[in-house]
Design an enzyme around this catalytic site. Structure first.
Site, PDB file in Angstrom:
ATOM      1  N   ARG A 103     -16.206 -14.291  36.126  1.00 30.11           N
ATOM      2  CA  ARG A 103     -16.592 -13.468  35.294  1.00 30.11           C
ATOM      3  C   ARG A 103     -17.863 -12.882  35.603  1.00 30.11           C
ATOM      4  NH1 ARG A 103     -15.858 -13.369  28.561  1.00 30.11           N
ATOM      5  NH2 ARG A 103     -13.834 -12.727  29.303  1.00 30.11           N
ATOM      6  N   HIS A 130     -10.756  -5.793  33.044  1.00 24.66           N
ATOM      7  CA  HIS A 130     -10.379  -6.983  32.466  1.00 24.66           C
ATOM      8  C   HIS A 130      -8.955  -7.031  32.715  1.00 24.66           C
ATOM      9  CE1 HIS A 130     -10.810 -10.468  30.327  1.00 24.66           C
ATOM     10  NE2 HIS A 130     -11.139 -10.022  29.030  1.00 24.66           N
ATOM     11  N   GLN A 133      -6.852  -9.752  30.538  1.00 21.53           N
ATOM     12  CA  GLN A 133      -6.703  -9.273  29.303  1.00 21.53           C
ATOM     13  C   GLN A 133      -5.399  -8.262  29.366  1.00 21.53           C
ATOM     14  OE1 GLN A 133      -8.390 -10.303  26.459  1.00 21.53           O
ATOM     15  NE2 GLN A 133      -6.778  -9.379  25.421  1.00 21.53           N
ATOM     16  N   ASP A 224     -11.608  -2.054  20.818  1.00 18.95           N
ATOM     17  CA  ASP A 224     -12.358  -3.028  21.454  1.00 18.95           C
ATOM     18  C   ASP A 224     -14.124  -2.646  20.897  1.00 18.95           C
ATOM     19  OD1 ASP A 224     -13.461  -5.229  22.860  1.00 18.95           O
ATOM     20  OD2 ASP A 224     -13.608  -3.972  24.824  1.00 18.95           O
ATOM     21  N   CYS A 263      -8.883  -7.281  21.876  1.00 22.02           N
ATOM     22  CA  CYS A 263      -9.136  -8.309  22.882  1.00 22.02           C
ATOM     23  C   CYS A 263      -9.868  -9.504  22.184  1.00 22.02           C
ATOM     24  CB  CYS A 263      -9.720  -7.991  24.157  1.00 22.02           C
ATOM     25  SG  CYS A 263     -11.203  -6.947  23.764  1.00 22.02           S
ATOM     26  N   ARG A 291      -3.039 -14.729  26.581  1.00 23.35           N
ATOM     27  CA  ARG A 291      -3.890 -14.913  27.631  1.00 23.35           C
ATOM     28  C   ARG A 291      -3.652 -16.055  28.621  1.00 23.35           C
ATOM     29  NH1 ARG A 291      -9.178 -12.785  27.700  1.00 23.35           N
ATOM     30  NH2 ARG A 291      -9.236 -13.814  29.742  1.00 23.35           N
TER      31      ARG A 291
HETATM   32  N1   CP Z   1     -11.059 -11.321  25.308  1.00 24.85           N
HETATM   33  C1   CP Z   1     -12.065 -12.249  25.883  1.00 24.85           C
HETATM   34  O1   CP Z   1     -12.110 -12.037  27.198  1.00 24.85           O
HETATM   35  O2   CP Z   1     -12.422 -13.182  25.050  1.00 24.85           O
HETATM   36  P1   CP Z   1     -14.023 -13.976  25.651  1.00 24.85           P
HETATM   37  O3   CP Z   1     -14.809 -12.965  26.102  1.00 24.85           O
HETATM   38  O4   CP Z   1     -14.098 -14.575  24.538  1.00 24.85           O
HETATM   39  O5   CP Z   1     -13.447 -14.817  26.816  1.00 24.85           O
HETATM   40  N1  NVA Z   2     -15.319  -4.986  26.428  1.00 26.90           N
HETATM   41  C1  NVA Z   2     -15.927  -6.226  26.180  1.00 26.90           C
HETATM   42  C2  NVA Z   2     -14.784  -7.091  26.273  1.00 26.90           C
HETATM   43  C3  NVA Z   2     -15.044  -8.371  25.781  1.00 26.90           C
HETATM   44  C4  NVA Z   2     -13.857  -9.328  26.092  1.00 26.90           C
HETATM   45  C5  NVA Z   2     -17.109  -6.511  27.072  1.00 26.90           C
HETATM   46  O1  NVA Z   2     -17.055  -6.363  28.358  1.00 26.90           O
HETATM   47  O2  NVA Z   2     -17.910  -7.165  26.436  1.00 26.90           O
END
Ligand code: CP
Ligand code: NVA
Length: 304
Positions: A103, A130, A133, A224, A263, A291
């Site tokens: 990440r 993502h 997701q 989102d 998400c 997930r």
């Molecule tokens: N949806 C998602 O990726 O959640 P987190 O940021 O908590 O991992």
């Molecule tokens: N768009 C959001 C998704 C979090 C799961 C971010 O990148 O923060």
């Protein structure tokens, strides 16, 4: 089917690879015992530059359910690219681990890990995509709709990493997708063109609008956060611009929407109201559960 080397973006998948992952995810969910040793003896480093709840827990527990072992690495023992280069991170981890889940702030970091390392890399969220997701979301839709090529999916709010992955997933399924954003908050223009080209190949459409009415009749509406991790804006500066795009009960009924999707994490009374988030049409906990199954399908395909 070509063997997948990495899982960095849904754009890299063919339609048959995407649909095979969805089918495998359904089987992993229905028959967990069948896969309980698939990653036996394998270790996966899960690397985080940003916060997480769902991603961290679903990868840790998901890898254990496949018989594998995960090692959590945050930035406290040396930040990626600061204590040592991204390439050296990747080369060292490749000496010990069988895969990397990352990440990252920049998508380029995911690409560098994949280029420099010798093990598969899974993108568990970057500024651009993502994909884990997106897989979980389309698994959730596949559980509700027999033919994904016939659905209309609406995304409303800020065009972001989640939007990009949904656009590619919808395009590969031949779905109709409409993305509704305030002026200036649309998804990346190049990604839109790429997703539109893929949609066209598979009989789908991808349209953009500033008008929430464009979501009318959608089988599902997805939203989102209005401010993603790494975005440098304050809520006060954007709240008026985004207010008409909040998903609330009147929007759900006025537009005749089927399901609500998010998400998470959700920002209640910003992009969605509590009533919609917790309501009967909400798929949010199904998405969260899926997930793990979708990611396990990805891990089995890359490493199994
Ligand atoms: N949806 C998602 O990726 O959640 P987190 O940021 O908590 O991992
Ligand atoms: N768009 C959001 C998704 C979090 C799961 C971010 O990148 O923060």
């Amino acid at each position: 089917m070509n063997k997948l080397e990495h899982f960095l973006t849904i754009k890299d998948l063919t339609q048959s690879q995407f649909l095979a992952l969805i089918d495998l995810a359904k089987d992993v969910k229905a028959n967990p015992a069948k896969y309980s040793q698939t990653l036996a003896g394998k270790s996966i480093v899960t690397l985080y530059e940003k916060q997480s709840l769902r991603t961290r827990v679903t990868f840790d527990i998901g890898i254990a359910k496949l018989g594998g072992h995960s090692v959590y690495l945050d930035q406290n023992n040396g930040a990626l690219g600061k204590r040592e280069s991204v390439a050296d991170f990747a080369k060292n981890i490749s000496c010990w681990a069988d895969g990397i889940v990352a990440r990252t702030f920049s998508h380029q970091t995911c690409e560098e890990l994949a280029q420099a390392g010798t093990v598969p890399v899974v993108n568990s969220l970057s500024d651009m995509y993502h994909p884990c997701q997106g897989m979980a979301d389309f698994l959730s839709l596949a559980e509700k709709f027999d033919d994904l090529s016939k659905i209309k999916l609406a995304y409303i709010g800020d065009g972001n990493n989640v939007t990009h992955s949904l656009m590619f997933a919808a395009a590969l399924c031949g779905s109709d997708m409409v993305v509704v954003c305030p002026q200036g908050c649309f998804p990346d223009g190049q990604v839109v063109l790429e997703a539109q080209a893929i949609a066209e190949q598979h009989g789908g459409t991808l349209t953009l609008s500033c008008d929430p009415q464009a979501a009318k009749g959608a089988d599902a509406i997805y939203t989102d956060t209005w401010i993603s991790m790494g975005d440098d804006v304050s809520y006060d500066d954007i709240k008026d611009k985004f207010a008409p795009y909040q998903v609330n009960e009147s929007m759900m009924s006025d537009l005749g929407i089927g399901y609500f999707m998010h998400c998470q994490p959700a920002h209640i009374d910003q992009e969605v109201t509590q009533a919609v988030f917790d309501g009967e049409q909400s798929l949010v906990l199904r998405q969260a559960e899926n997930r793990m199954h979708a990611q396990n399908a990805v891990l089995i395909t890359l490493l199994g």
